[in-house]
Design a protein around this motif. Structure first.
Motif, PDB file in Angstrom:
ATOM      1  N   TYR A 163      32.295 -51.619 -51.764  1.00 57.72           N
ATOM      2  CA  TYR A 163      33.434 -51.759 -50.745  1.00 57.72           C
ATOM      3  C   TYR A 163      34.806 -51.882 -51.122  1.00 57.72           C
ATOM      4  N   SER A 210      42.821 -54.168 -39.029  1.00 55.02           N
ATOM      5  CA  SER A 210      41.313 -53.618 -39.324  1.00 55.02           C
ATOM      6  C   SER A 210      40.412 -54.590 -39.825  1.00 55.02           C
ATOM      7  N   LEU A 267      36.727 -55.724 -38.220  1.00 51.37           N
ATOM      8  CA  LEU A 267      35.474 -56.178 -38.747  1.00 51.37           C
ATOM      9  C   LEU A 267      34.854 -57.329 -38.269  1.00 51.37           C
ATOM     10  N   TYR A 308      31.514 -58.717 -36.522  1.00 48.67           N
ATOM     11  CA  TYR A 308      30.355 -59.510 -37.020  1.00 48.67           C
ATOM     12  C   TYR A 308      30.023 -60.689 -36.205  1.00 48.67           C
ATOM     13  N   GLN A 311      37.933 -57.940 -46.891  1.00 50.15           N
ATOM     14  CA  GLN A 311      37.501 -56.654 -46.124  1.00 50.15           C
ATOM     15  C   GLN A 311      36.314 -56.246 -46.550  1.00 50.15           C
ATOM     16  N   ALA A 312      36.033 -55.995 -47.931  1.00 54.91           N
ATOM     17  CA  ALA A 312      34.865 -55.843 -48.686  1.00 54.91           C
ATOM     18  C   ALA A 312      33.615 -56.778 -48.247  1.00 54.91           C
ATOM     19  N   GLU A 323      32.612 -55.959 -44.657  1.00 49.80           N
ATOM     20  CA  GLU A 323      31.773 -54.839 -44.705  1.00 49.80           C
ATOM     21  C   GLU A 323      30.338 -55.016 -45.295  1.00 49.80           C
ATOM     22  N   GLU A 362      26.869 -54.552 -42.895  1.00 52.50           N
ATOM     23  CA  GLU A 362      25.963 -53.645 -43.580  1.00 52.50           C
ATOM     24  C   GLU A 362      24.503 -54.288 -43.340  1.00 52.50           C
ATOM     25  N   GLN A 403      26.000 -55.819 -36.591  1.00 52.18           N
ATOM     26  CA  GLN A 403      27.288 -56.132 -35.885  1.00 52.18           C
ATOM     27  C   GLN A 403      26.832 -56.923 -34.546  1.00 52.18           C
TER      28      GLN A 403
END
Length: 275
Positions: free
Chosen positions: A202, A216, A220, A224, A262-263, A266, A270, A274
């Motif tokens: 990511y 953004s 996320l 979460y 951010q990564a 993400e 995954e 969520q």
């Protein structure tokens, strides 16, 4: 004849009590063979705190009338019969007042659905205008690991529901801080941690601290499980990001929205889904 009838009745009652799903109690019996489907476990979350004080002060505070926690782990637990000793202050099935005003994955009143563990640790001090956190003793963490494993196993607590106090109350709390060994615990099967290769995927070659759009990133974090509300100030937004970084990127927890944070978010979404 009367005695014989009474004897038969006693046999019948004994037989009923021995039926599978029938529990004999003093003065009544329980039939547990028809369990409702609309039932949910009360305990879903495990919250880790530090006490911000020494053991004696912490014990006095946690056994007073204002706050409480289920467990208190000394910095250097005394060893008895080869095992470290941990203090249980509230039975697990009872509610303890350790989380305060809180939110996690759509739920409020986290006290109602959690077990709280307090770790003796002095917390942070202001050093030259910056927060400097105290490290955790290795013997404390060694004692903590089997306790957490036992609680997680007993209540089938999901990895993403093993959280810091700062995760559920980021505007008020920092504990247990960036020096708490979340990654080490995850390697022991305790709590959530992102897979490094998925974080790299990511990140996609970007510099780790490259700025990203705050909105953004907060989207996320909200997905979460963090408490992200419309109309938050920049300072409040920073506190949420900082709490996440203390947990999952403790080498840098400035609260700035960057590519690596951010990564990580993400990769966690995954892996664990969520809110």
């Amino acid at each position: 004849m009367k005695r014989f009838i009474l004897f038969l009745l006693a046999l019948m009652l004994a037989g009923c009590a021995s039926e599978k799903g029938i529990i004999d109690r003093d003065g009544y019996q329980l039939d547990t063979r028809h369990q409702a489907q609309a039932a949910y476990p009360r305990i879903k979350v495990l919250v880790v705190h530090y006490t911000a004080g020494d053991f004696d002060t912490s014990l006095a505070t946690l056994t007073d009338r204002q706050v409480s926690a289920h467990y208190l782990v000394p910095a250097r637990p005394p060893v008895h019969d080869g095992k470290p000793r941990i203090w249980q202050l509230v039975p697990e099935q009872q509610l303890a007042w350790h989380a305060g005003s809180s939110f996690w994955r759509g739920a409020t009143r986290i006290n109602d659905t959690s077990i709280g563990i307090e770790l003796e640790n002095r917390g942070w001090q202001n050093v030259a205008g910056a927060k400097q956190f105290a490290p955790f003793e290795q013997q404390q963490i060694r004692a903590l690991i089997p306790l957490m494993k036992s609680i997680i196993s007993s209540y089938n607590i999901l990895p993403q529901n093993v959280v810091a106090h700062a995760d559920i109350a980021p505007q008020r709390k920092d504990d247990p801080g960036p020096l708490f060994p979340w990654r080490e615990l995850a390697e022991q099967g305790i709590g959530a941690w992102p897979d490094p290769q998925r974080v790299a995927f990511y990140l996609n070659g970007r510099p780790p601290y490259q700025p990203v759009e705050t909105a953004s990133l907060l989207d996320l974090l909200a997905r979460y499980g963090y408490d992200v509300k419309p109309g938050m100030t920049a300072g409040q937004q920073k506190r949420v990001i900082m709490a996440f970084q203390m947990h999952f990127r403790p080498t840098s927890w400035s609260g700035a929205a960057d590519a690596e944070t951010q990564a990580i978010a993400e990769a966690l979404l995954e892996k664990y889904g969520q809110d």
